[in-house]
Design a protein around this motif. Sequence first.
Motif, mmCIF file in Angstrom:
data_model
loop_
_atom_site.group_PDB
_atom_site.id
_atom_site.type_symbol
_atom_site.label_atom_id
_atom_site.label_comp_id
_atom_site.label_asym_id
_atom_site.label_seq_id
_atom_site.Cartn_x
_atom_site.Cartn_y
_atom_site.Cartn_z
ATOM 1 N N TRP A 241 23.753 -13.177 28.195
ATOM 2 C CA TRP A 241 22.737 -12.134 28.100
ATOM 3 C C TRP A 241 22.254 -11.934 26.670
ATOM 4 N N GLN A 242 20.961 -11.688 26.525
ATOM 5 C CA GLN A 242 20.408 -11.293 25.242
ATOM 6 C C GLN A 242 20.843 -9.857 24.932
ATOM 7 N N LYS B 132 19.638 -6.976 24.522
ATOM 8 C CA LYS B 132 18.423 -6.217 24.768
ATOM 9 C C LYS B 132 18.730 -5.225 25.890
ATOM 10 N N LEU C 239 13.474 -8.467 35.069
ATOM 11 C CA LEU C 239 14.872 -8.605 34.661
ATOM 12 C C LEU C 239 15.495 -9.843 35.302
ATOM 13 N N ASP C 240 16.582 -10.301 34.694
ATOM 14 C CA ASP C 240 17.377 -11.388 35.253
ATOM 15 C C ASP C 240 18.627 -10.803 35.894
ATOM 16 N N TYR D 54 18.420 -9.272 30.380
ATOM 17 C CA TYR D 54 17.535 -10.346 29.962
ATOM 18 C C TYR D 54 18.423 -11.538 29.637
#
Length: 194
Positions: free
Chosen positions: A20-21, A23, A139-140, A172
């Motif tokens: 995950w980033q 963010k 979103l992921d 993200y």
Amino acid sequence: MLNQESLDLLFANARTHNVWQDKPVSDEQIQQIYEAMKWAPTSANSCPARFVFVKSAEQKEKLIVCMSAGNAEKTRRAPVTVIIGMDLAFYEKLIKLFPHAPDARSWFEGNQANIEATAFRNSSLQGAYMIMAARALGLDCGPMSGFDADKINATFFADSPVKVNFVCSLGYGDAEKLFPRSPRLDFVEACKII
């Protein structure tokens, strides 16, 4: 009808993320996800899913100790991890959710096998709808089933009729850290038209 770009966003280009980033996901985004997915169908409009969106560091640590070794770190790094639960007393809300059948509660009361099957099936659907809504909102997702259900139930659903179904991280994803795309079954392997 959705165009191909929208379909690709939801299906063909959507991936399960593990990295995950840094963010954040806002509370407003979480509410948008629920407001979008709540209209999707369940049998008898039962809506048995209950969602716990774990964001705070304190609650995340409680969840991490419930996860399998392979899922602990990705849960720690995800901005949000959702526990998708199934309410085994969902039928108590049918008077509100299915008002045109005032006796709907009686279809389930005292029939544990029907309660459990209906709660599991429909909370699974609702969890999938949540994934689609999150993807549609940019979103992921990283759905997971590697966890200790008894620990999650004791930690997050104690003294409640809710039990965990599955867990899904939201945020993200880092596209550069994705595994190669795995194959899928061809139509003839998975489907029949009769």
